[in-house]
Design an enzyme around this catalytic site. Structure first.
Site, short mmCIF file in Angstrom:
data_model
loop_
_atom_site.label_atom_id
_atom_site.label_comp_id
_atom_site.label_asym_id
_atom_site.label_seq_id
_atom_site.Cartn_x
_atom_site.Cartn_y
_atom_site.Cartn_z
N LEU A 171 0.84 -1.19 0.00
CA LEU A 171 0.00 0.00 0.00
C LEU A 171 0.88 1.24 0.00
CD1 LEU A 171 -2.98 0.88 0.15
CD2 LEU A 171 -2.78 0.86 2.64
N ASN A 172 0.54 2.19 -0.85
CA ASN A 172 1.26 3.46 -0.93
C ASN A 172 0.57 4.46 0.00
OD1 ASN A 172 2.55 5.82 -1.56
ND2 ASN A 172 1.97 5.85 -3.72
N ASN B 44 5.47 0.90 14.33
CA ASN B 44 6.68 1.27 15.08
C ASN B 44 7.55 2.22 14.28
OD1 ASN B 44 7.54 -0.70 13.26
ND2 ASN B 44 8.88 -1.75 14.68
N PHE B 45 6.88 3.18 13.63
CA PHE B 45 7.59 4.26 12.97
C PHE B 45 8.13 5.23 14.02
CE2 PHE B 45 4.27 3.23 9.69
CZ PHE B 45 5.15 2.68 8.76
N ALA C 251 16.57 5.11 16.62
CA ALA C 251 16.85 4.00 17.55
C ALA C 251 16.76 2.66 16.84
CB ALA C 251 15.85 4.04 18.70
N ASP D 281 14.66 -4.94 21.25
CA ASP D 281 13.57 -5.09 20.28
C ASP D 281 12.51 -6.05 20.79
OD1 ASP D 281 13.59 -3.54 17.93
OD2 ASP D 281 15.32 -4.62 17.15
N GLY E 239 24.48 -9.25 40.00
CA GLY E 239 24.55 -8.56 41.28
C GLY E 239 25.58 -9.15 42.21
N GLY F 65 25.53 -11.83 43.71
CA GLY F 65 24.83 -12.25 44.91
C GLY F 65 24.69 -13.75 45.03
#
Length: 410
Positions: free
Chosen positions: A75-76, A99-100, A141, A172, A235, A237
């Protein structure tokens, strides 16, 4: 085009317009498709970026992985008639995903506000690197950039070596998972209110919490906290928590509780060390992690990774061989569950494709329908679903509103 073809699945009857590209949005819509939604993938005439990315031939499989069970159309959106066709689809749809970069859809005249005038019930989901507000909103990004900005790269690697990126496209896919969650939350709300909502997820926001262990150490130790801990716990830990050499590769071992470490000693034939003050508690082991690692690796270096994993797992110790991607693609657990499946793809041949990690008890996993060529569903969507005649479709093609029908040969 039927939107009721997956009766019994959670998203049966839900129609999704997917304008997203690469990993982030397409993974969210893949999850929707495998939950029974009808997902219409809208692409420019050149195809979304992942169809032709790079020159090493590595984009074909990722595209197939994320675009099973979708209906691709071209689609244009820079033409008024193209936007009119999008509005027609939106008037019949439940969800739109993009996600433009922030502001792109508004500049095209088909942003959330404009589309809600067409369909107030529409759930409009968007994802970007930094979100639609804030001082970074216009920064470009990609996953690598986001790993740097989110602290993933600085936290990855060994303390005496330069930082490295995570092998996985973590930012992502974190964003894609959260985008799915946000859209499903809004869909639930719409069932009560009848009104759609705009939801957004930034890659930066979605990644932050995954660094909880590293952030905890920073809080506790301030400037004394090491930026990178190699394969040890982020961490520092837990000990043992590391990658250990074997005769044919590596294994990982983790002892989150004292009983786990006592089991490790038993497996290694070192039960006499259970009362050693260096190893008695998790705190003492953390203080002596170098001695713990030396003790374990002296033993692991004499055995194969599979033998070690078998012995440790029999003793209920968290352990696994470090496997190659080729080994992972053939994982017997995932194949038996249907999480991975061999598929005869019309363009790629016989390949392994993932199913959704979301399992809906009471129905079988949907059959994987291989990704289709660019514009492969133009006639089904614009013709059968929207009701445009064959003559209109040919006119749309000649006018540059939709792309030409794909070549039927692979």
């Amino acid at each position: 085009m039927s939107t009721q073809m997956h009766a019994g699945y959670p998203l049966s009857g839900i129609t999704v317009i997917d304008l997203s590209h690469v990993y982030n949005g397409p993974y969210a819509t893949f999850l929707m498709a495998m939950a029974g939604a009808t997902v219409i993938k809208v692409e420019p005439f050149t195809g979304e970026h992942l169809r032709s990315r790079g020159d090493m031939g590595g984009s074909a499989l990722p595209f197939a992985m994320l675009n099973s069970n979708k209906k691709p159309v071209t689609l244009n959106l820079k033409s008024e008639q193209g936007k009119d066709l999008l509005r027609e689809m939106v008037s019949r749809a439940d969800i739109l995903i993009e996600n433009f970069a922030p502001g792109v859809m508004d500049r095209l005249g088909v942003g959330a506000k404009a589309l809600h005038e067409v369909n107030p019930r529409l759930i409009y989901g968007s994802s970007s690197g930094y979100g639609k507000t804030g001082p970074y909103k216009d920064f470009p990004a990609m996953d690598l950039v986001m790993q740097a900005m989110c602290g993933v790269i600085d936290s990855t690697g060994h303390p005496d070596q330069p930082p490295v990126k995570a092998g996985a496209a973590i930012c992502d896919f974190m964003a894609g998972i959260h985008l799915y969650a946000a859209v499903m939350t809004a869909l639930y709300e719409r069932e009560r209110t009848g009104t759609g909502r705009v939801v957004e997820v930034s890659m930066q926001d979605a990644t932050y919490a995954s660094l909880a262990s590293n952030l905890g150490m920073l809080h506790a130790r301030g400037d004394q906290a090491p930026a990178r801990t190699g394969n040890r716990h982020g961490g520092l830990g837990i000990s043992p928590y590391n990658v250990y050499a074997t005769t044919d590769g590596y294994v990982v071992l983790n002892a989150p509780g004292d009983h786990h470490f006592r089991a490790i000693l038993d497996v290694m034939g070192k039960g006499n060390l259970k009362d050693d003050p260096r190893f008695l508690t998790r705190s003492s082991r953390v203080e002596n992690f170098a001695a713990v690692d030396e003790l374990i690796e002296t033993w692991t270096a004499t055995l194969s990774k599979e033998e070690i994993a078998t012995r440790m797992l029999e003793a209920k110790v968290p352990c696994a061989p470090v496997r190659s991607l080729k080994e992972v693609m053939q994982d017997r657990n995932m194949h038996e569950r249907g999480s991975l499946q061999w598929v005869d793809h019309p363009h790629l041949g016989r390949v392994v494709l993932p199913h959704s990690p979301l399992v809906f008890e009471g129905v079988e996993r949907l059959a994987i329908e291989p990704s289709l060529p660019l514009g492969g569903s133009n006639e089904e969507v614009f013709g059968a679903w929207l009701g445009h005649s064959d003559a209109e479709l040919r006119e749309f093609e000649s006018s540059g509103i939709i792309g030409p029908r794909p070549d039927p040969t692979p």
